[in-house]
Design a protein around this motif. Structure first.
Motif, PDB file in Angstrom:
ATOM      1  N   UNK A   1       0.830  -1.211   0.000  1.00 26.41           N
ATOM      2  CA  UNK A   1       0.000   0.000   0.000  1.00 26.41           C
ATOM      3  C   UNK A   1       0.861   1.256   0.000  1.00 26.41           C
ATOM      4  N   UNK A   2       0.202   2.395  -0.155  1.00 30.41           N
ATOM      5  CA  UNK A   2       0.930   3.660  -0.071  1.00 30.41           C
ATOM      6  C   UNK A   2       1.575   3.842   1.290  1.00 30.41           C
ATOM      7  N   UNK A   3       0.858   3.434   2.349  1.00 32.97           N
ATOM      8  CA  UNK A   3       1.424   3.518   3.694  1.00 32.97           C
ATOM      9  C   UNK A   3       2.637   2.627   3.858  1.00 32.97           C
ATOM     10  N   UNK A   4       2.574   1.413   3.293  1.00 28.93           N
ATOM     11  CA  UNK A   4       3.720   0.489   3.355  1.00 28.93           C
ATOM     12  C   UNK A   4       4.932   1.087   2.651  1.00 28.93           C
ATOM     13  N   UNK A   5       4.706   1.667   1.477  1.00 27.73           N
ATOM     14  CA  UNK A   5       5.821   2.232   0.717  1.00 27.73           C
ATOM     15  C   UNK A   5       6.424   3.421   1.452  1.00 27.73           C
ATOM     16  N   UNK A   6       5.581   4.277   2.033  1.00 29.09           N
ATOM     17  CA  UNK A   6       6.099   5.426   2.774  1.00 29.09           C
ATOM     18  C   UNK A   6       6.994   4.958   3.919  1.00 29.09           C
ATOM     19  N   UNK A   7       6.548   3.931   4.638  1.00 34.22           N
ATOM     20  CA  UNK A   7       7.340   3.395   5.756  1.00 34.22           C
ATOM     21  C   UNK A   7       8.678   2.843   5.262  1.00 34.22           C
ATOM     22  N   UNK A   8       8.639   2.130   4.144  1.00 32.69           N
ATOM     23  CA  UNK A   8       9.857   1.541   3.575  1.00 32.69           C
ATOM     24  C   UNK A   8      10.836   2.633   3.144  1.00 32.69           C
ATOM     25  N   UNK A   9      10.342   3.635   2.434  1.00 34.05           N
ATOM     26  CA  UNK A   9      11.221   4.699   1.948  1.00 34.05           C
ATOM     27  C   UNK A   9      11.845   5.481   3.099  1.00 34.05           C
ATOM     28  N   UNK A  10      11.072   5.751   4.131  1.00 31.50           N
ATOM     29  CA  UNK A  10      11.595   6.478   5.296  1.00 31.50           C
ATOM     30  C   UNK A  10      12.670   5.669   6.005  1.00 31.50           C
TER      31      UNK A  10
ATOM     32  N   UNK B   1       5.589  18.711   9.810  1.00 33.38           N
ATOM     33  CA  UNK B   1       6.946  18.830  10.354  1.00 33.38           C
ATOM     34  C   UNK B   1       6.983  18.950  11.876  1.00 33.38           C
ATOM     35  N   UNK B   2       5.870  19.371  12.484  1.00 35.09           N
ATOM     36  CA  UNK B   2       5.850  19.531  13.937  1.00 35.09           C
ATOM     37  C   UNK B   2       5.854  18.173  14.648  1.00 35.09           C
ATOM     38  N   UNK B   3       5.052  17.249  14.137  1.00 38.81           N
ATOM     39  CA  UNK B   3       5.015  15.911  14.738  1.00 38.81           C
ATOM     40  C   UNK B   3       5.885  14.918  13.972  1.00 38.81           C
ATOM     41  N   UNK B   4       6.520  15.385  12.898  1.00 36.86           N
ATOM     42  CA  UNK B   4       7.341  14.537  12.031  1.00 36.86           C
ATOM     43  C   UNK B   4       6.531  13.317  11.596  1.00 36.86           C
ATOM     44  N   UNK B   5       5.455  13.597  10.877  1.00 38.06           N
ATOM     45  CA  UNK B   5       4.534  12.542  10.455  1.00 38.06           C
ATOM     46  C   UNK B   5       4.168  12.707   8.980  1.00 38.06           C
ATOM     47  N   UNK B   6       4.239  11.602   8.238  1.00 36.20           N
ATOM     48  CA  UNK B   6       3.681  11.548   6.893  1.00 36.20           C
ATOM     49  C   UNK B   6       2.241  11.087   7.060  1.00 36.20           C
ATOM     50  N   UNK B   7       1.304  11.911   6.650  1.00 36.15           N
ATOM     51  CA  UNK B   7      -0.109  11.589   6.831  1.00 36.15           C
ATOM     52  C   UNK B   7      -0.772  11.424   5.463  1.00 36.15           C
ATOM     53  N   UNK B   8      -1.442  10.292   5.304  1.00 37.52           N
ATOM     54  CA  UNK B   8      -2.064   9.946   4.031  1.00 37.52           C
ATOM     55  C   UNK B   8      -3.556   9.716   4.208  1.00 37.52           C
ATOM     56  N   UNK B   9      -4.313  10.123   3.206  1.00 37.36           N
ATOM     57  CA  UNK B   9      -5.760   9.885   3.215  1.00 37.36           C
ATOM     58  C   UNK B   9      -6.005   8.379   3.206  1.00 37.36           C
ATOM     59  N   UNK B  10      -7.172   7.921   3.657  1.00 38.51           N
ATOM     60  CA  UNK B  10      -7.443   6.475   3.724  1.00 38.51           C
ATOM     61  C   UNK B  10      -7.198   5.742   2.409  1.00 38.51           C
ATOM     62  N   UNK B  11      -7.615   6.333   1.274  1.00 38.24           N
ATOM     63  CA  UNK B  11      -7.452   5.647  -0.011  1.00 38.24           C
ATOM     64  C   UNK B  11      -5.990   5.547  -0.432  1.00 38.24           C
ATOM     65  N   UNK B  12      -5.150   6.472   0.044  1.00 35.71           N
ATOM     66  CA  UNK B  12      -3.723   6.403  -0.288  1.00 35.71           C
ATOM     67  C   UNK B  12      -2.920   5.653   0.768  1.00 35.71           C
ATOM     68  N   UNK B  13      -3.376   5.665   2.004  1.00 38.39           N
ATOM     69  CA  UNK B  13      -2.705   4.913   3.072  1.00 38.39           C
ATOM     70  C   UNK B  13      -2.885   3.411   2.852  1.00 38.39           C
ATOM     71  N   UNK B  14      -4.109   2.994   2.571  1.00 40.90           N
ATOM     72  CA  UNK B  14      -4.405   1.559   2.416  1.00 40.90           C
ATOM     73  C   UNK B  14      -4.436   1.116   0.959  1.00 40.90           C
ATOM     74  N   UNK B  15      -4.572   2.067   0.032  1.00 39.55           N
ATOM     75  CA  UNK B  15      -4.688   1.725  -1.377  1.00 39.55           C
ATOM     76  C   UNK B  15      -3.395   1.200  -1.976  1.00 39.55           C
ATOM     77  N   UNK B  16      -3.541   0.396  -3.029  1.00 41.10           N
ATOM     78  CA  UNK B  16      -2.390  -0.200  -3.711  1.00 41.10           C
ATOM     79  C   UNK B  16      -2.386   0.198  -5.185  1.00 41.10           C
ATOM     80  N   UNK B  17      -2.758   1.438  -5.417  1.00 38.26           N
ATOM     81  CA  UNK B  17      -2.853   1.964  -6.778  1.00 38.26           C
ATOM     82  C   UNK B  17      -1.638   2.823  -7.104  1.00 38.26           C
ATOM     83  N   UNK B  18      -1.541   3.227  -8.361  1.00 42.22           N
ATOM     84  CA  UNK B  18      -0.451   4.114  -8.775  1.00 42.22           C
ATOM     85  C   UNK B  18      -0.552   5.452  -8.046  1.00 42.22           C
ATOM     86  N   UNK B  19      -1.769   5.957  -7.875  1.00 48.00           N
ATOM     87  CA  UNK B  19      -1.947   7.206  -7.140  1.00 48.00           C
ATOM     88  C   UNK B  19      -1.468   7.066  -5.706  1.00 48.00           C
TER      89      UNK B  19
END
Length: 229
Positions: A40-49, A70-88
Motif C-alpha cells: 500500500x501507499x502507507x507500506x511504501x512510505x514506511x519503507x522509503x523512510x 513537520x511539527x510531529x514529524x509525520x507523513x499523513x495519508x488519506x485512507x485511499x492512499x494509506x491503504x490503497x495499492x494503486x499508482x496514485x
C-alpha cells in the motif's frame, strides 16, 4: 461594461474551478486498479523512510488530506492512499516522503515554506472574521465606508494563502520530481508505461495546495456576490 465585467467574473470562476477539478481527476483516474501493487501507499512510505534513516518519522492515516507534518514529524495519508495499492497511492506517498526528506536535510526553502503557510493560515482566519463582521459594522455605523474598508482588507487578506502557495510551488515540485520520482524509478516500481501518469500525479500533488487556495478565493467572491444581492 456590465457584459465585460460578467465575462471577466466568469473567466475567473472557470480558472479558479479548473485546477481543483484537474487535480481530482488525475488522482481518481489512476486509483484503478486498486490492487496494482503488493503493498500500500502507507507500506511504501514506511519503507522509503526507513531506507533513508528516518525511522522516527511516523506514517499515519488522516481524513485531513495527504500532507507531511513537520511539527510531529509525520507523513499523513488519506485512507485511499494509506491503504490503497494503486499508482496514485504509491506516488502520493512518495511525494509526502519527499517533504520529510526536505525537512530532515534542513532545506532552507522548506523552512521558509512552513513559516509562510502558518502565517497565511493566520491571515485567512483574520479575513474570515472581517468578512463576517461587515454586516454588523454596517448596521452599527449606519454608513458604508467602514464596512467597505473592512471588505477590501478582508478580500486582500484572503488572497494571501494563494500568493503563499504560488511562492511554494518550487518546493512542491522539488518534492515531486527531484525526490519522489527518482525514488519510484530507482525502486523499480514504475513500468515504462507508468512513468507518464506518475509524472501527472506528481504534478497534481504539487498543485493541490494552489488549487485549494484558489478555491478559497473563489468562495470569497461567491460570498461577496451573495452579500451584494
Amino acid at each position: 461594461m456590465a457584459i465585460l465585467l460578467l465575462a471577466g467574473l466568469g473567466l475567473f470562476a472557470l480558472l479558479s474551478w479548473w485546477p481543483g477539478w484537474w487535480v481530482r481527476q488525475v488522482m481518481a483516474r489512476h486509483r484503478a486498479p486498486v490492487d496494482r501493487y503488493p503493498f500500500s501507499g502507507g507500506d511504501l512510505a514506511r519503507y522509503l523512510l526507513d531506507r533513508r534513516g528516518l525511522a522516527d518519522v511516523t506514517v499515519e492515516m488522516t481524513k485531513d488530506g495527504d500532507h507531511y507534518d513537520p511539527h510531529s514529524r509525520s507523513v499523513r495519508l488519506s485512507p485511499e492512499n494509506f491503504s490503497g495499492r494503486s499508482l496514485t497511492a504509491i506516488t502520493v506517498a512518495a511525494h509526502e516522503v519527499g517533504h520529510a526528506l526536505q525537512h530532515a536535510e534542513g532545506d532552507p526553502a522548506f523552512e521558509r515554506r512552513q513559516e509562510m503557510v502558518e502565517r497565511s493560515a493566520w491571515a485567512q482566519r483574520v479575513a474570515g472574521w472581517l468578512l463576517v463582521a461587515i454586516p454588523v459594522v454596517t448596521v452599527l455605523e449606519k454608513q458604508p465606508m467602514p464596512a467597505l474598508v473592512m471588505l477590501v482588507v478582508g478580500v486582500l487578506t484572503m488572497a494571501v494563502p494563494l500568493l503563499a502557495q504560488l511562492s511554494n510551488l518550487p518546493i512542491e515540485m522539488d518534492a515531486s520530481f527531484n525526490r519522489a520520482l527518482p525514488m519510484l524509478e530507482q525502486g523499480g516500481w514504475l513500468t515504462k508505461t507508468e512513468r507518464k501518469p506518475a509524472r501527472q500525479i506528481l504534478r497534481a500533488a504539487a498543485l493541490t495546495y494552489v488549487a485549494q487556495a484558489i478555491g478559497s478565493l473563489l468562495n470569497v467572491l461567491k460570498w461577496l456576490r451573495g452579500l451584494r444581492m
